[in-house]
Scaffold this motif. Structure first.
Motif, short mmCIF file in Angstrom:
data_model
loop_
_atom_site.label_atom_id
_atom_site.label_comp_id
_atom_site.label_asym_id
_atom_site.label_seq_id
_atom_site.Cartn_x
_atom_site.Cartn_y
_atom_site.Cartn_z
N TYR A 152 -7.60 -9.63 -0.60
CA TYR A 152 -8.23 -8.64 -1.48
C TYR A 152 -8.37 -7.29 -0.77
O TYR A 152 -8.16 -6.24 -1.39
CB TYR A 152 -9.62 -9.12 -1.92
N ASN A 153 -8.73 -7.34 0.50
CA ASN A 153 -8.88 -6.09 1.25
C ASN A 153 -7.55 -5.35 1.36
O ASN A 153 -7.50 -4.11 1.27
CB ASN A 153 -9.43 -6.37 2.65
N LYS A 154 -6.46 -6.10 1.56
CA LYS A 154 -5.14 -5.47 1.63
C LYS A 154 -4.76 -4.86 0.28
O LYS A 154 -4.20 -3.75 0.23
CB LYS A 154 -4.10 -6.49 2.07
N ILE A 155 -5.03 -5.59 -0.79
CA ILE A 155 -4.73 -5.06 -2.12
C ILE A 155 -5.51 -3.78 -2.36
O ILE A 155 -4.98 -2.78 -2.88
CB ILE A 155 -5.06 -6.10 -3.19
N SER A 156 -6.78 -3.78 -1.97
CA SER A 156 -7.63 -2.60 -2.15
C SER A 156 -7.07 -1.40 -1.41
O SER A 156 -7.12 -0.26 -1.90
CB SER A 156 -9.05 -2.89 -1.66
N ARG A 157 -6.52 -1.65 -0.25
CA ARG A 157 -6.00 -0.57 0.59
C ARG A 157 -4.71 0.00 0.03
O ARG A 157 -4.49 1.23 0.05
CB ARG A 157 -5.77 -1.10 2.01
N VAL A 158 -3.83 -0.86 -0.50
CA VAL A 158 -2.49 -0.41 -0.85
C VAL A 158 -2.34 -0.02 -2.32
O VAL A 158 -1.44 0.74 -2.68
CB VAL A 158 -1.46 -1.51 -0.51
N ALA A 159 -3.22 -0.50 -3.20
CA ALA A 159 -3.02 -0.32 -4.64
C ALA A 159 -2.94 1.15 -5.04
O ALA A 159 -2.12 1.54 -5.88
CB ALA A 159 -4.14 -1.01 -5.41
N GLY A 160 -3.78 1.99 -4.45
CA GLY A 160 -3.81 3.39 -4.85
C GLY A 160 -2.73 4.25 -4.26
O GLY A 160 -2.65 5.44 -4.56
N THR A 161 -1.86 3.68 -3.44
CA THR A 161 -0.77 4.42 -2.82
C THR A 161 0.54 4.12 -3.54
O THR A 161 0.59 3.33 -4.48
CB THR A 161 -0.61 4.05 -1.34
N GLY A 162 1.62 4.78 -3.08
CA GLY A 162 2.94 4.49 -3.64
C GLY A 162 3.77 3.60 -2.76
O GLY A 162 4.98 3.50 -2.93
N VAL A 163 3.14 2.93 -1.81
CA VAL A 163 3.85 2.12 -0.82
C VAL A 163 4.53 0.91 -1.46
O VAL A 163 3.97 0.26 -2.34
CB VAL A 163 2.86 1.66 0.27
N THR A 164 5.75 0.61 -0.97
CA THR A 164 6.43 -0.62 -1.35
C THR A 164 5.74 -1.82 -0.69
O THR A 164 5.42 -1.77 0.49
CB THR A 164 7.90 -0.57 -0.92
N VAL A 165 5.53 -2.89 -1.46
CA VAL A 165 4.80 -4.06 -0.98
C VAL A 165 5.73 -5.26 -0.97
O VAL A 165 6.51 -5.46 -1.90
CB VAL A 165 3.58 -4.35 -1.88
N LEU A 166 5.65 -6.07 0.10
CA LEU A 166 6.40 -7.32 0.17
C LEU A 166 5.40 -8.47 0.30
O LEU A 166 4.64 -8.54 1.27
CB LEU A 166 7.35 -7.32 1.36
N ILE A 167 5.40 -9.35 -0.69
CA ILE A 167 4.46 -10.47 -0.74
C ILE A 167 5.18 -11.74 -0.32
O ILE A 167 6.25 -12.06 -0.86
CB ILE A 167 3.88 -10.65 -2.16
N THR A 168 4.63 -12.47 0.62
CA THR A 168 5.21 -13.73 1.06
C THR A 168 4.20 -14.86 0.86
O THR A 168 2.99 -14.63 0.82
CB THR A 168 5.62 -13.67 2.54
N GLY A 169 4.72 -16.06 0.75
CA GLY A 169 3.86 -17.22 0.56
C GLY A 169 4.64 -18.34 -0.10
O GLY A 169 5.68 -18.11 -0.72
N GLU A 170 4.12 -19.55 0.03
CA GLU A 170 4.79 -20.71 -0.56
C GLU A 170 4.81 -20.61 -2.08
O GLU A 170 4.02 -19.86 -2.68
CB GLU A 170 4.07 -21.99 -0.13
N SER A 171 5.71 -21.38 -2.70
CA SER A 171 5.76 -21.41 -4.16
C SER A 171 4.43 -21.88 -4.72
O SER A 171 3.83 -22.83 -4.21
CB SER A 171 6.88 -22.36 -4.63
N GLY A 172 4.00 -21.20 -5.76
CA GLY A 172 2.77 -21.61 -6.43
C GLY A 172 1.50 -21.01 -5.87
O GLY A 172 0.40 -21.37 -6.31
N THR A 173 1.60 -20.08 -4.91
CA THR A 173 0.38 -19.51 -4.32
C THR A 173 -0.16 -18.32 -5.10
O THR A 173 -1.29 -17.89 -4.86
CB THR A 173 0.64 -19.07 -2.86
N GLY A 174 0.63 -17.77 -6.04
CA GLY A 174 0.13 -16.69 -6.86
C GLY A 174 0.66 -15.32 -6.52
O GLY A 174 -0.03 -14.32 -6.68
N LYS A 175 1.92 -15.24 -6.09
CA LYS A 175 2.48 -13.95 -5.67
C LYS A 175 2.56 -12.96 -6.82
O LYS A 175 2.30 -11.76 -6.65
CB LYS A 175 3.86 -14.18 -5.04
N GLU A 176 2.92 -13.44 -8.02
CA GLU A 176 2.98 -12.52 -9.16
C GLU A 176 1.60 -12.00 -9.54
O GLU A 176 1.46 -10.85 -9.97
CB GLU A 176 3.64 -13.20 -10.36
#
Length: 481
Positions: A152-176
């Motif tokens: 959540y802290n990372k999302i809070s930091r990056v959401a307001g910027t235009g930065v490209t984000v790469l999300i990693t994690g096992e299938s079913g963890t909620g990346k979308e």
């Protein structure tokens, strides 16, 4: 009135920008050096700063690196080289977007239309963060574990910027869901969020689907087609399973990320890629590069801001919260409230959830359907350390792996010599009657898929109009679940 500061040493460029920004209803000040910029900020704190990186007395990065100076200002970079590492670094420091010289008036208007005061974004994020402890959720995500709070802290930091984000994690963890939450907290929230699974598109069509194509550009191209970049214009494009994208298309995607422009297949006209790109993969990044599934140069361009999602087995304290959330949502949709019994909760917490949150959601949905009363007991839930028992629970069997025993009234008698097809037919129809034509429970108890049950009932009805009643649409039934 909203106040803008243009910081650019090119007098002509600054004057053009000033006229365009003023036409959008802003008051505008201009500075040609860092020293002038600091003086203008001291005189009147700008709501928006259009900042060139290359200035006579230093780099515009120096302003970005001073959070107190620009704390209440939205920063948009103005650069002649969109691929500069300094641009990426400035975005990491909180710049909201960037413009490429020569400035396109349409692109500038799009950037101005997304303007939001940083204080408003910060207040919204703070409000969401305050709900984590009492309610257990942040945007579209649920969980109170420390690992999720870090997300959540990372999302809070990056959401307001235009930065490209790469999300990693096992299938079913909620990346979308992470991508959707980033979008909803961004300045692009009023524009489309488009999610694309790169592994679900034919390799022969994926370039056309992503970039679009012109009429007649290939056999079967009977009309112009807008690709994902064009449909998501102004918003966010989420490329899930990016490692499934063909290598030759990864090269073209890299080019788009570096230049901010692309062409439809069969076209010679360049279009602006006005999207926030978020990518995701369930593969380990080093393994994906080593195996050739992901180009190393594309990885560096995507991995500007990484977010890694923890598997559910590493945050078992969230299982009860998540299960309760899913049950509430199902109960609201079905009009009947159910709850998990004490032993069911113990069993949920004892399972290691290889399918992560997606598996938990599916298990809760199945248990809701199978439970006869308002309390869901453990017989419909997976068993820790026993794959066979877990599969049995999900297929409508009891905790020992045996089928629920019918009463004497439910028994069917088959004479010797009955064909297997006829025996199957009688068993299916008798089970269907036992569950009052509830097809989900029937399929689960028989250990077959819902699709298989519908196919059997359709066959029976075609032969003799049997009571199977197969007319209900499968997709509609699954949608209600």
């Amino acid at each position: 009135m909203t106040h803008a500061l243009i910081v650019d040493d090119d007098v002509d460029s600054a004057e053009t920008l000033r006229a365009l920004v003023a036409a959008s209803g802003y008051t505008v000040a201009v500075a040609h050096t860092l020293r002038d910029a600091r003086r203008q900020i001291a005189l009147q704190q700008p709501d928006l700063i259009l900042l060139d990186l290359q200035l006579p007395d230093g780099s515009g990065m120096e302003l970005c690196a001073d959070p107190e100076l620009i704390a209440n200002s939205e920063v948009v970079l103005v650069t002649g080289h969109a691929s500069l590492e300094t641009s990426i670094q400035a975005l990491r420091l909180g710049a909201a977007d960037y413009l490429v010289k020569p400035i396109d008036a349409g692109h500038l208007r799009a950037v101005l239309s997304r303007f939001m005061k940083p204080s408003a974004l910060k207040a919204e994020v703070a409000g969401l963060s305050a709900k984590v402890a009492p309610d257990g959720h942040f945007g579209h995500l649920w969980g109170r574990a420390d690992s999720m709070v870090a997300v959540y802290n990372k999302i809070s930091r990056v959401a307001g910027t235009g930065v490209t984000v790469l999300i990693t994690g096992e299938s079913g963890t909620g990346k979308e869901l992470v991508a959707q939450t980033v979008h909803d907290l961004s300045r692009r929230r009023q524009q489309p969020f488009l999610a694309v699974n790169c592994g679900a598109i034919s390799p022969n069509l994926i370039e056309s689907e992503i970039f679009g194509h012109e009429k007649g550009s290939f056999t079967g191209a009977e009309r112009q087609h807008q690709g994902f970049f064009e449909r998501a214009s102004g918003g966010t494009l989420f490329l899930d399973e990016i490692t499934e994208m063909p290598p030759d298309l990864q090269v073209k995607l890299l080019r788009v990320l570096e230049t901010g422009r692309y062409m439809r297949v069969g076209s010679t006209q360049m279009l602006d890629a006005d999207v926030r790109l978020i990518a995701a993969t369930n593969r380990r990044l080093a393994d994906a590069v080593k195996s050739g599934k992901l180009r190393e140069d594309l990885l560096y361009r995507l991995n500007v801001f990484p977010i890694e999602l923890p598997p559910l087995r590493e945050r078992m304290d969230d299982v009860e919260l998540l299960a309760g959330h899913f049950l509430t949502a199902i109960g609201q949709a079905e009009g009947e409230t159910k709850r998990l019994g004490p032993q069911a909760l113990v069993q949920l917490r004892g399972y290691d959830w290889p399918g992560n949150v997606r598996e938990l959601r599916n298990v809760v949905q199945r248990a809701y359907v199978m439970a006869a009363g308002e309390v869901i007991d453990e017989c419909w839930l997976p068993v820790a350390g026993n794959g066979a028992a877990s599969a049995a629970a999900l297929n409508g069997l009891d905790s020992t792996g045996a089928a629920p025993q019918p009463s004497a009234d439910d028994a069917i008698v088959l004479p010797v010599g009955t064909s297997m097809a006829e025996a199957e037919r009688r068993l299916i129809l008798a089970t269907l009657r036992h569950f009052h034509h509830h097809k989900e429970r029937t399929a689960a108890t028989l250990g077959i898929s819902l699709k298989t049950l519908y196919n059997r009932l359709k066959d029976y009805a075609a032969v003799d109009g049997e009571e199977a009643r197969p007319t209900e649409d499968l997709a509609a039934s699954e949608g209600r679940r």
